[in-house]
Scaffold this active site. Sequence first.
Site, mmCIF file in Angstrom:
data_model
loop_
_atom_site.group_PDB
_atom_site.id
_atom_site.type_symbol
_atom_site.label_atom_id
_atom_site.label_comp_id
_atom_site.label_asym_id
_atom_site.label_seq_id
_atom_site.Cartn_x
_atom_site.Cartn_y
_atom_site.Cartn_z
ATOM 1 N N CYS A 1 10.814 10.537 -1.869
ATOM 2 C CA CYS A 1 10.050 9.301 -2.077
ATOM 3 C C CYS A 1 10.186 8.360 -0.872
ATOM 4 O O CYS A 1 11.298 7.982 -0.478
ATOM 5 C CB CYS A 1 10.542 8.613 -3.351
ATOM 6 S SG CYS A 1 9.827 6.987 -3.597
ATOM 7 N N HIS B 1 6.274 4.672 -6.339
ATOM 8 C CA HIS B 1 7.582 4.038 -6.547
ATOM 9 C C HIS B 1 7.231 2.570 -6.783
ATOM 10 O O HIS B 1 6.617 1.940 -5.904
ATOM 11 C CB HIS B 1 8.463 4.236 -5.304
ATOM 12 C CG HIS B 1 9.789 3.523 -5.345
ATOM 13 N ND1 HIS B 1 10.995 4.174 -5.129
ATOM 14 C CD2 HIS B 1 10.101 2.215 -5.533
ATOM 15 C CE1 HIS B 1 11.989 3.296 -5.202
ATOM 16 N NE2 HIS B 1 11.466 2.091 -5.447
ATOM 17 N N ASP C 1 4.607 -5.140 5.032
ATOM 18 C CA ASP C 1 3.727 -3.991 4.855
ATOM 19 C C ASP C 1 3.288 -3.481 6.228
ATOM 20 O O ASP C 1 2.989 -4.263 7.135
ATOM 21 C CB ASP C 1 2.506 -4.380 4.011
ATOM 22 C CG ASP C 1 1.764 -3.165 3.478
ATOM 23 O OD1 ASP C 1 1.827 -2.914 2.259
ATOM 24 O OD2 ASP C 1 1.133 -2.443 4.295
ATOM 25 N N HIS D 1 6.444 -1.113 -6.879
ATOM 26 C CA HIS D 1 6.580 -2.158 -5.860
ATOM 27 C C HIS D 1 5.566 -3.246 -6.145
ATOM 28 O O HIS D 1 4.526 -3.000 -6.753
ATOM 29 C CB HIS D 1 6.373 -1.591 -4.454
ATOM 30 C CG HIS D 1 5.057 -0.900 -4.267
ATOM 31 N ND1 HIS D 1 4.842 0.400 -4.699
ATOM 32 C CD2 HIS D 1 3.882 -1.319 -3.748
ATOM 33 C CE1 HIS D 1 3.591 0.750 -4.423
ATOM 34 N NE2 HIS D 1 2.983 -0.273 -3.860
ATOM 35 N N GLY E 1 -5.102 1.405 -7.945
ATOM 36 C CA GLY E 1 -4.976 1.435 -6.494
ATOM 37 C C GLY E 1 -3.582 1.740 -5.999
ATOM 38 O O GLY E 1 -3.264 1.478 -4.837
HETATM 39 P P1 AMP Z 1 0.056 0.688 -3.143
HETATM 40 O O1 AMP Z 1 -1.362 1.052 -2.785
HETATM 41 O O2 AMP Z 1 0.149 -0.440 -4.115
HETATM 42 O O3 AMP Z 1 0.844 1.904 -3.552
HETATM 43 O O4 AMP Z 1 0.694 0.107 -1.799
HETATM 44 C C1 AMP Z 1 1.385 0.884 -0.884
HETATM 45 C C2 AMP Z 1 1.574 0.011 0.344
HETATM 46 O O5 AMP Z 1 2.591 0.581 1.131
HETATM 47 C C3 AMP Z 1 0.334 -0.097 1.239
HETATM 48 O O6 AMP Z 1 -0.038 -1.482 1.368
HETATM 49 C C4 AMP Z 1 0.795 0.503 2.556
HETATM 50 O O7 AMP Z 1 0.248 -0.150 3.675
HETATM 51 C C5 AMP Z 1 2.294 0.331 2.477
HETATM 52 N N1 AMP Z 1 3.096 1.258 3.264
HETATM 53 C C6 AMP Z 1 2.968 2.613 3.319
HETATM 54 N N2 AMP Z 1 3.906 3.139 4.116
HETATM 55 C C7 AMP Z 1 4.662 2.089 4.568
HETATM 56 C C8 AMP Z 1 5.788 1.993 5.431
HETATM 57 N N3 AMP Z 1 6.357 3.069 6.008
HETATM 58 N N4 AMP Z 1 6.298 0.762 5.687
HETATM 59 C C9 AMP Z 1 5.745 -0.332 5.116
HETATM 60 N N5 AMP Z 1 4.688 -0.306 4.281
HETATM 61 C C10 AMP Z 1 4.144 0.905 4.015
HETATM 62 ZN ZN ZN Z 2 11.365 6.177 -5.049
#
Ligand code: AMP
Ligand code: ZN
Length: 116
Positions: free
Chosen positions: A6, A100, A32, A102, A95
């Site tokens: 993950c 995980h 982000d 968040h 979306g």
């Molecule tokens: P969600 O669509 O709610 O699952 O949001 C996932 C978020 O994680 C998106 O806004 C991505 O830009 C962000 N994301 C993905 N990989 C990373 C990373 N390595 N570091 C920081 N943010 C990330």
């Molecule tokens: Zn996790």
Amino acid sequence: MSEGDCLFCKIAKQEIPAQVVYEDDQLVAIKDIDPVAPVHILLIPKSHRASLNDCSEEDRKLLGDIQLAAVAVAKKLNIAEEGYRLLCNCGPAGGQAVMHVHYHLLGGRDLGWPPG
Ligand code: AMP
Ligand code: ZN
């Protein structure tokens, strides 16, 4: 996906680098990687749950503490007065891309409504 694979478990354990703006024993808050607003912070619990659907009564305190941590981060980043949005995407139609739990803290511009 197992917890070992993950992305956000790895970020929470600092096995993958991230720009950390806040951390406590339960969660980490990071910038982000692909921000959709001038302030775009992710609040990530350190323990794995795939989505809000996997949270239970035991998570009641954690979920409340995430909101209070978000307020602390909003104040630290100077968006508390002007306002911000705290949201959690859940599942495909919601979306959610990273499975995980968040929360997104968005601010620094006028956020439209309705979203999506
Ligand atoms: P969600 O669509 O709610 O699952 O949001 C996932 C978020 O994680 C998106 O806004 C991505 O830009 C962000 N994301 C993905 N990989 C990373 C990373 N390595 N570091 C920081 N943010 C990330
Ligand atoms: Zn996790």
